[in-house]
Motif scaffolding. Structure first.
Motif, short mmCIF file in Angstrom:
data_model
loop_
_atom_site.label_atom_id
_atom_site.label_comp_id
_atom_site.label_asym_id
_atom_site.label_seq_id
_atom_site.Cartn_x
_atom_site.Cartn_y
_atom_site.Cartn_z
N ALA A 66 -4.79 -4.98 -18.77
CA ALA A 66 -6.26 -5.01 -18.59
C ALA A 66 -6.69 -6.16 -17.69
N ARG A 67 -5.91 -7.26 -17.70
CA ARG A 67 -6.30 -8.39 -16.87
C ARG A 67 -6.24 -8.05 -15.39
N ASN A 68 -5.35 -7.11 -15.02
CA ASN A 68 -5.27 -6.72 -13.61
C ASN A 68 -6.57 -6.08 -13.12
N ALA A 69 -7.28 -5.41 -14.05
CA ALA A 69 -8.58 -4.83 -13.68
C ALA A 69 -9.57 -5.94 -13.34
N LEU A 70 -9.47 -7.05 -14.08
CA LEU A 70 -10.33 -8.20 -13.77
C LEU A 70 -9.99 -8.77 -12.41
N TYR A 71 -8.68 -8.85 -12.12
CA TYR A 71 -8.26 -9.38 -10.83
C TYR A 71 -8.79 -8.51 -9.70
N SER A 72 -8.57 -7.18 -9.81
CA SER A 72 -8.97 -6.31 -8.71
C SER A 72 -10.49 -6.30 -8.56
N LEU A 73 -11.18 -6.47 -9.68
CA LEU A 73 -12.64 -6.56 -9.64
C LEU A 73 -13.07 -7.74 -8.78
N SER A 74 -12.40 -8.87 -8.97
CA SER A 74 -12.80 -10.05 -8.21
C SER A 74 -12.25 -10.03 -6.79
N LEU A 75 -11.24 -9.18 -6.54
CA LEU A 75 -10.66 -9.10 -5.19
C LEU A 75 -11.34 -8.05 -4.33
N ALA A 76 -12.10 -7.13 -4.97
CA ALA A 76 -12.65 -5.97 -4.25
C ALA A 76 -13.45 -6.40 -3.02
N GLU A 77 -14.29 -7.40 -3.20
CA GLU A 77 -15.16 -7.88 -2.12
C GLU A 77 -14.33 -8.39 -0.94
N LEU A 79 -11.01 -7.73 -0.24
CA LEU A 79 -10.07 -6.80 0.38
C LEU A 79 -10.78 -5.66 1.10
N ARG A 80 -11.91 -5.19 0.51
CA ARG A 80 -12.69 -4.09 1.10
C ARG A 80 -11.80 -2.97 1.63
N VAL A 81 -10.99 -2.37 0.76
CA VAL A 81 -10.09 -1.30 1.18
C VAL A 81 -10.62 0.05 0.72
N ARG A 82 -10.39 1.08 1.53
CA ARG A 82 -10.84 2.44 1.20
C ARG A 82 -9.68 3.43 1.36
N GLY A 83 -9.89 4.64 0.80
CA GLY A 83 -8.94 5.73 1.02
C GLY A 83 -7.53 5.39 0.57
N TRP A 84 -6.53 5.82 1.39
CA TRP A 84 -5.14 5.64 0.99
C TRP A 84 -4.75 4.17 0.94
N ARG A 85 -5.43 3.32 1.75
CA ARG A 85 -5.13 1.90 1.71
C ARG A 85 -5.47 1.31 0.33
N ARG A 86 -6.59 1.81 -0.23
CA ARG A 86 -6.98 1.31 -1.56
C ARG A 86 -5.92 1.72 -2.60
N LEU A 87 -5.41 2.96 -2.48
CA LEU A 87 -4.41 3.46 -3.44
C LEU A 87 -3.14 2.59 -3.39
N LEU A 88 -2.74 2.19 -2.19
CA LEU A 88 -1.53 1.36 -2.06
C LEU A 88 -1.80 -0.08 -2.47
N THR A 89 -2.95 -0.60 -2.03
CA THR A 89 -3.29 -2.00 -2.32
C THR A 89 -3.38 -2.24 -3.82
N ALA A 90 -3.93 -1.25 -4.54
CA ALA A 90 -4.14 -1.41 -5.99
C ALA A 90 -2.84 -1.80 -6.68
N GLN A 91 -1.72 -1.18 -6.26
CA GLN A 91 -0.45 -1.44 -6.93
C GLN A 91 -0.03 -2.91 -6.79
N ALA B 13 1.10 4.82 -15.57
CA ALA B 13 -0.14 5.42 -15.05
C ALA B 13 -1.35 4.63 -15.52
N GLY B 14 -1.36 4.25 -16.78
CA GLY B 14 -2.48 3.48 -17.32
C GLY B 14 -2.65 2.14 -16.61
N CYS B 15 -1.52 1.46 -16.40
CA CYS B 15 -1.58 0.15 -15.73
C CYS B 15 -2.08 0.31 -14.29
N TYR B 16 -1.65 1.40 -13.63
CA TYR B 16 -2.09 1.62 -12.25
C TYR B 16 -3.59 1.91 -12.19
N VAL B 17 -4.06 2.74 -13.11
CA VAL B 17 -5.49 3.08 -13.13
C VAL B 17 -6.34 1.82 -13.33
#
Lengths: 225, 105
Positions: A66-77, A79-91, B13-17
């Motif tokens: 769950a902490r990774n969601a907090l990280y990506s939340l604060s990184l969103a501004e 990184l500003r990634v869209r589409g397939w780049r967002r899908l790869l960046t998220a990992q 999958a959950g962690c990725y989402v």
């Protein structure tokens, strides 16, 4: 670069501990490639190795992630990634890449810090996992080698940097107590999930300003008792 | 597919989402302090519970054995800020040594 190398070493211990916990080569590699967030991976093998249900392990892993969601939340501004780049960046959103993007002078440097650390850690973490798996596969009896103590030691090392302040210590000790009390009464894997409720309850409690003077006197009194 | 594989894939999958969610949701989520506090506390409670359960139980039974010695040494190593691999290795070695001295522990 130093961060990535350190993570590679950490990956070696993950590979070895996972194999000792009963996962096979490809199951462990799937965790490092697809889940790719150390704490969650250790969480899942920890529950499964103790004989817990795999889905209880998955739930533990997801909550640890769950902490990774907090990280990506604060990184969103940034990184500003869209589409397939967002899908790869998220990992690539993990502790290390987030830490290396913070406190940079420019946005460019911050993005560079994020991607170079994220990709570097991904490569070396997976390489480390594979080395740990191959290295540990010839080890005979995990218990004789004390490998069953390696996982809790790994958790302790992950926990320590988060124990800042009295509140974190209190919450951590309460969670440990709740989990141990639950052990004889619920199926394996569930004590940890029940302990998660401690975090939810503590998070819902009103925040006490820890810097105010009365609070400090109160805590000083408590300690002197 | 075996239950273990299902657990691995569901967990992954959950962690990725979760990673993706932060990049995709509106900024207003940041204005919900309680949600942020809970997400920040979850790693603390889960890791602490995992340390306790994996050191002091086997299955549904509570017990103190050689692992406790391993964890104590790991605690000192963590406190001294020694590297991760050293912490883990010291815990395993200590546990193995105690088991050699005290069979069955």
């Amino acid at each position: 670069m130093g961060v990535s190398v350190a993570t590679g070493a950490y990956g070696i211990s993950f590979g070895a501990i996972s194999l000792a916990g009963g996962l096979d080569f490809w199951q462990t590699m799937a965790l490092s490639l697809l889940m790719f967030t150390g704490g969650s991976q250790f969480g899942l093998i920890g529950v499964v190795a103790g004989g817990g249900a795999p889905l209880a392990g998955a739930a533990t892993a997801i909550m640890l992630g769950a902490r990774n969601a907090l990280y990506s939340l604060s990184l969103a501004e940034l990184l500003r990634v869209r589409g397939w780049r967002r899908l790869l960046t998220a990992q690539l959103v993990i502790d290390e890449s987030t830490a290396m993007s913070l406190g940079r002078d420019s946005e460019r440097a911050a993005r560079l810090g994020f991607y170079s650390t994220g990709i570097g850690v991904f490569v070396l973490w997976n390489l480390g996992t594979a080395i740990g798996l191959l290295g540990a596969s010839w080890l005979a009896e995990p218990r004789v080698l004390g490998l069953d103590a390696a996982a809790p030691a790994a958790f302790l090392a992950l926990l320590a940097p988060r124990l800042r302040g009295r509140e974190a210590w209190a919450v951590a000790l309460a969670a440990a107590m709740v989990a141990l009390i639950a052990v004889p009464f619920v199926p394996v894997g569930f004590p940890v999930l029940i302990a998660a409720l401690v975090g939810v309850v503590a998070g819902l409690l009103p925040v006490r300003p820890s810097t105010s003077a009365p609070e400090r006197t109160e805590s000083a009194e408590e300690e002197s008792r | 597919m075996t239950p273990l594989w299902i657990g691995i894939l569901v967990g992954a999958a959950g962690c990725y989402v979760l990673k993706l969610a932060g990049l995709s949701v509106p900024k207003s989520v940041l204005e919900r302090p309680r949600l942020l506090r809970i997400a920040g506390l979850l790693p603390v409670v889960l890791l602490s519970a995992l340390v306790a359960v994996q050191t002091f139980s086997i299955g549904s039974e509570l017990m103190i054995d050689a692992r406790a010695a391993g964890l104590a040494v790991a605690g000192i190593a963590v406190w001294r800020r020694w590297p991760f691999l050293v912490v883990v290795a010291l815990a395993a070695i200590t546990t193995a040594l105690v088991r050699m001295w005290v069979p069955g522990s």
